[in-house]
Enzyme design. Sequence first.
Site, PDB file in Angstrom:
ATOM      1  N   GLU A 111      30.721  41.574  26.242  1.00 25.64           N
ATOM      2  CA  GLU A 111      30.562  40.113  26.195  1.00 25.64           C
ATOM      3  C   GLU A 111      30.373  39.587  27.609  1.00 25.64           C
ATOM      4  O   GLU A 111      30.773  40.237  28.568  1.00 25.64           O
ATOM      5  CB  GLU A 111      31.844  39.475  25.626  1.00 25.64           C
ATOM      6  CG  GLU A 111      32.154  39.900  24.229  1.00 25.64           C
ATOM      7  CD  GLU A 111      33.565  39.500  23.814  1.00 25.64           C
ATOM      8  OE1 GLU A 111      34.152  38.599  24.427  1.00 25.64           O
ATOM      9  OE2 GLU A 111      34.072  40.117  22.868  1.00 25.64           O
ATOM     10  N   LYS A 113      31.337  37.419  30.739  1.00 25.77           N
ATOM     11  CA  LYS A 113      32.611  36.912  31.239  1.00 25.77           C
ATOM     12  C   LYS A 113      32.388  35.470  31.696  1.00 25.77           C
ATOM     13  O   LYS A 113      31.759  35.211  32.718  1.00 25.77           O
ATOM     14  CB  LYS A 113      33.122  37.774  32.386  1.00 25.77           C
ATOM     15  CG  LYS A 113      34.499  37.378  32.837  1.00 25.77           C
ATOM     16  CD  LYS A 113      35.092  38.434  33.741  1.00 25.77           C
ATOM     17  CE  LYS A 113      36.525  38.122  34.113  1.00 25.77           C
ATOM     18  NZ  LYS A 113      36.689  36.905  34.887  1.00 25.77           N
ATOM     19  N   ASP A 115      32.971  31.958  33.209  1.00 19.80           N
ATOM     20  CA  ASP A 115      33.757  31.543  34.358  1.00 19.80           C
ATOM     21  C   ASP A 115      34.347  30.158  34.118  1.00 19.80           C
ATOM     22  O   ASP A 115      33.844  29.151  34.607  1.00 19.80           O
ATOM     23  CB  ASP A 115      32.865  31.546  35.600  1.00 19.80           C
ATOM     24  CG  ASP A 115      33.678  31.646  36.863  1.00 19.80           C
ATOM     25  OD1 ASP A 115      34.904  31.817  36.755  1.00 19.80           O
ATOM     26  OD2 ASP A 115      33.102  31.544  37.946  1.00 19.80           O
ATOM     27  N   TYR A 229      36.897  33.886  21.784  1.00 19.30           N
ATOM     28  CA  TYR A 229      36.586  35.306  21.603  1.00 19.30           C
ATOM     29  C   TYR A 229      37.800  36.184  21.293  1.00 19.30           C
ATOM     30  O   TYR A 229      37.687  37.395  21.267  1.00 19.30           O
ATOM     31  CB  TYR A 229      35.870  35.871  22.839  1.00 19.30           C
ATOM     32  CG  TYR A 229      36.556  35.485  24.135  1.00 19.30           C
ATOM     33  CD1 TYR A 229      37.772  36.044  24.500  1.00 19.30           C
ATOM     34  CD2 TYR A 229      35.998  34.535  24.982  1.00 19.30           C
ATOM     35  CE1 TYR A 229      38.408  35.679  25.665  1.00 19.30           C
ATOM     36  CE2 TYR A 229      36.625  34.163  26.155  1.00 19.30           C
ATOM     37  CZ  TYR A 229      37.831  34.740  26.488  1.00 19.30           C
ATOM     38  OH  TYR A 229      38.470  34.368  27.636  1.00 19.30           O
ATOM     39  N   LYS A 317      32.702  43.024  37.337  1.00 20.25           N
ATOM     40  CA  LYS A 317      32.429  41.812  38.129  1.00 20.25           C
ATOM     41  C   LYS A 317      31.067  41.928  38.787  1.00 20.25           C
ATOM     42  O   LYS A 317      30.759  42.960  39.398  1.00 20.25           O
ATOM     43  CB  LYS A 317      33.486  41.664  39.228  1.00 20.25           C
ATOM     44  CG  LYS A 317      34.845  41.291  38.690  1.00 20.25           C
ATOM     45  CD  LYS A 317      35.009  39.789  38.706  1.00 20.25           C
ATOM     46  CE  LYS A 317      36.426  39.409  38.389  1.00 20.25           C
ATOM     47  NZ  LYS A 317      36.819  38.110  38.715  1.00 20.25           N
ATOM     48  N   CYS A 411      36.353  19.044  73.739  1.00 19.10           N
ATOM     49  CA  CYS A 411      36.481  18.702  72.321  1.00 19.10           C
ATOM     50  C   CYS A 411      35.388  17.697  71.934  1.00 19.10           C
ATOM     51  O   CYS A 411      35.261  16.656  72.581  1.00 19.10           O
ATOM     52  CB  CYS A 411      37.870  18.112  72.079  1.00 19.10           C
ATOM     53  SG  CYS A 411      38.025  17.385  70.438  1.00 19.10           S
ATOM     54  N   CYS A 414      37.333  14.123  71.191  1.00 17.36           N
ATOM     55  CA  CYS A 414      37.983  13.279  72.194  1.00 17.36           C
ATOM     56  C   CYS A 414      37.513  13.580  73.613  1.00 17.36           C
ATOM     57  O   CYS A 414      37.886  12.867  74.547  1.00 17.36           O
ATOM     58  CB  CYS A 414      39.498  13.417  72.089  1.00 17.36           C
ATOM     59  SG  CYS A 414      40.081  15.060  72.498  1.00 17.36           S
ATOM     60  N   CYS A 429      41.862  22.126  70.740  1.00 12.58           N
ATOM     61  CA  CYS A 429      41.995  20.889  71.491  1.00 12.58           C
ATOM     62  C   CYS A 429      43.468  20.529  71.444  1.00 12.58           C
ATOM     63  O   CYS A 429      44.039  20.430  70.356  1.00 12.58           O
ATOM     64  CB  CYS A 429      41.166  19.780  70.832  1.00 12.58           C
ATOM     65  SG  CYS A 429      41.616  18.144  71.405  1.00 12.58           S
ATOM     66  N   CYS A 434      43.759  12.958  69.772  1.00 14.05           N
ATOM     67  CA  CYS A 434      42.411  13.305  69.309  1.00 14.05           C
ATOM     68  C   CYS A 434      42.162  12.686  67.922  1.00 14.05           C
ATOM     69  O   CYS A 434      42.857  13.010  66.954  1.00 14.05           O
ATOM     70  CB  CYS A 434      42.294  14.815  69.244  1.00 14.05           C
ATOM     71  SG  CYS A 434      40.759  15.373  68.550  1.00 14.05           S
TER      72      CYS A 434
HETATM   73  P1  AMP Z   1      40.542  37.351  35.729  1.00 16.60           P
HETATM   74  O1  AMP Z   1      40.906  35.885  35.668  1.00 16.60           O
HETATM   75  O2  AMP Z   1      39.510  37.662  36.757  1.00 16.60           O
HETATM   76  O3  AMP Z   1      41.744  38.239  35.735  1.00 16.60           O
HETATM   77  O4  AMP Z   1      39.781  37.648  34.368  1.00 16.60           O
HETATM   78  C1  AMP Z   1      40.433  37.567  33.166  1.00 16.60           C
HETATM   79  C2  AMP Z   1      40.008  36.336  32.444  1.00 16.60           C
HETATM   80  O5  AMP Z   1      38.642  36.368  32.104  1.00 16.60           O
HETATM   81  C3  AMP Z   1      40.658  36.193  31.115  1.00 16.60           C
HETATM   82  O6  AMP Z   1      41.955  35.713  31.220  1.00 16.60           O
HETATM   83  C4  AMP Z   1      39.747  35.198  30.443  1.00 16.60           C
HETATM   84  O7  AMP Z   1      40.191  33.894  30.743  1.00 16.60           O
HETATM   85  C5  AMP Z   1      38.420  35.378  31.147  1.00 16.60           C
HETATM   86  N1  AMP Z   1      37.295  35.704  30.249  1.00 16.60           N
HETATM   87  C6  AMP Z   1      36.082  35.105  30.293  1.00 16.60           C
HETATM   88  N2  AMP Z   1      35.268  35.571  29.359  1.00 16.60           N
HETATM   89  C7  AMP Z   1      35.956  36.503  28.661  1.00 16.60           C
HETATM   90  C8  AMP Z   1      35.647  37.333  27.531  1.00 16.60           C
HETATM   91  N3  AMP Z   1      34.454  37.316  26.959  1.00 16.60           N
HETATM   92  N4  AMP Z   1      36.625  38.142  27.076  1.00 16.60           N
HETATM   93  C9  AMP Z   1      37.843  38.186  27.677  1.00 16.60           C
HETATM   94  N5  AMP Z   1      38.189  37.427  28.727  1.00 16.60           N
HETATM   95  C10 AMP Z   1      37.258  36.593  29.227  1.00 16.60           C
END
Ligand code: AMP
Length: 692
Positions: A111, A113, A115, A229, A317, A411, A414, A429, A434
């Site tokens: 899946e 990840k 953010d 998920y 990552k 600086c 000042c 400085c 300042c």
């Molecule tokens: P980290 O915060 O880097 O430790 O990554 C873990 C976090 O990734 C989890 O706690 C989730 O909040 C997030 N995450 C985002 N997408 C997913 C996904 N598809 N499956 C599991 N975790 C996910």
Amino acid sequence: MTDAASRIEALRDEVERHTYLYYALDAPEITDAAFDSLMRELRELERDHPELVTSDSPTQRVGGYVGEQFSPVAHQERMYSLDNAMDVEELGRWIDGVAEVVGEMPPLCCELKIDGSSIALTYEDGRLVRAATRGDGTTGEDITANMRAVKDVPLRLRPQAAEGMLDAAAPVELRGEVYMPRKSFDALNLAAEAEGKSPFANPRNAAAGSIRQKDPAITSMRDLSTFIYAVGDASALRVGSQWELLQWLKGAGFHVNPDVRLCESRQEVFDFCAQSLERRGELPYEIDGVVVKVDSFEVQQRMGFTSRAPRWAIAYKFPPEEKTTVMRDITVQVGRTGVLTPVAELEPVYVAGSTVARATLHNEDEVHRKDVRIGDTVVVRKAGDVIPEVVGPILALRPEGACAWEAPKTCPSCGMPVVREEGESALRCISIDCPAQSLERLLHWVSREAMDIDGMGEEIVGRLVEVGRLGDVAFYTLTEDELANLDTGRLSKDDKPIKLGRTVAAKLVCAIEDSKGRDFHRVLNGLGMRHVGKNTARQIAEAYPSMDALAAASEEELVGVYGIGEKVARGIWKFLRTPDNVDVIERLARAGVAMQAAQPDAGPGEKPLSGLTFVLTGSLSGLGMTRPEASEALEALGAKTSGSVSAKTSYVIAGEAAGSKYDKAVKLGVPVLGEDDLKRMLDTGQPPAIPS
Ligand code: AMP
């Protein structure tokens, strides 16, 4: 049922069905105008029949204020983090390891990840009853009112959800990520800039900030979305795998990310990662990697968890995104402690979630080490996906005659000569007067991480410093009149100076007033003591919950605080003995700024193991944990750990080959637990059943 009641029910079902089609399936069947018309009719009927309004009606998404604090919520099952694979080789090794443990290569569910920020949604009897943040994994914060305001979160599960549940009425905790789409993030930051507020660093911070608003109406305006998920306790569902879970979630009404692949081989996983990386920039939301999960729940269960993460999943990552751009100039910024920092002024470029126009070059040595020169084309990326960084120049594109940079001798704020102390990399400085330093100190004090004074942005603070109205952080005596008459430095169309005005001034006065009761750790952070950032400030405030207590502490006592080293302790001690600083603190206190924690003694019960002291002995290899790791996990649940057994010890945890501590526990009658008990405690976040 009355006519009105049945019409209301029918309208709710229809509105929900269209919300689902629109947000979860991205396949609307009717126009926005037709949808609005259904909502309007529902609202009007509910207005005429208030006795028929229920909390799960789509009209009730935005509720009242949350209050000062978000209450703690214990998760059904612990919310773990994920282990990371930083490159494809590491990912490959993890897959090989899984295949070895399982005896064959099991199907892996891949899946994106997302953010964003982790959330857990609890449904009871098919209705959303609670939403929580991850918090420390065991206990999160109650953000129900805010998550209800996120439009793709179903308030009720769809009817077909029941088919996949053992008991449709039983509580079920569903988990995922709340995120802010890029477009909404850009719009939010543009609006923030226009109002003179500091922008969010990236969509992740913006999402996390938005779900922790005190007013759900603000959350509802932030245009957040979710991808769901996971499930807390999978035994509540008739699903045997991650893939099946995702199908069930989709059917139950959740927004499920469509970019999933069930992979049978290493190569397929690598391909999915490579494709996802390539598509990263095209997606309307931010991703920072790919999560690879063993698909079968039965195999997941066999593999289990380490103290912080499942063994059956890994986050691959992405490497930090890099872009090239031209560095137009190197300017020098004076920080609140007087440090001069060279800053790269860049041709704006979009990197990893936001537009970057400036990046720190840290110090003189760093500029020379990287050999970046004005006019260079440079590579830019974000460290940890947050802080913009110049990686280095592309020498082939260097303009002719570009000279090496020379650090200033005085600086820029000042004009006083700057010094570089022996053993330090920073130019400083040291002038007390300042203006840049006082401006930076103030900006830090009002910032979101410190006193969080809404509306006090760079422009207003800058003006106040310029007109000499603010010398230090004690600016709580500003009146509404003074603020209203403050010249903004801008001119109107007919060349008249623009004043700040009543409305903004009144809001600012309220925000200043409001900030007086901020948590004590924010005050400590805001004061800008050397080496004391937000985390250290929290640690200090926990150990010394008031300024009086902190001021009375000796240097040695401060070193005893967890996480505080000698340098930090000396810095704090010195700061609190410098007359100018003591004077500022006294004036702040007189102005009404709270100089102690709201609840100096939170007492036991706040975390599940608060008030219990554990001693660990022997090896915990059966759990795959070292003793320090186990101590850390227990402490995260609120427990104390100690190296020696006494009558005050609540439990001794004895691993393999436990020694004299075990004997002492038996002698003193302290209950002894095994590795299994420890595992159960860490898994459930509950204290052991044996009475202490
Ligand atoms: P980290 O915060 O880097 O430790 O990554 C873990 C976090 O990734 C989890 O706690 C989730 O909040 C997030 N995450 C985002 N997408 C997913 C996904 N598809 N499956 C599991 N975790 C996910």
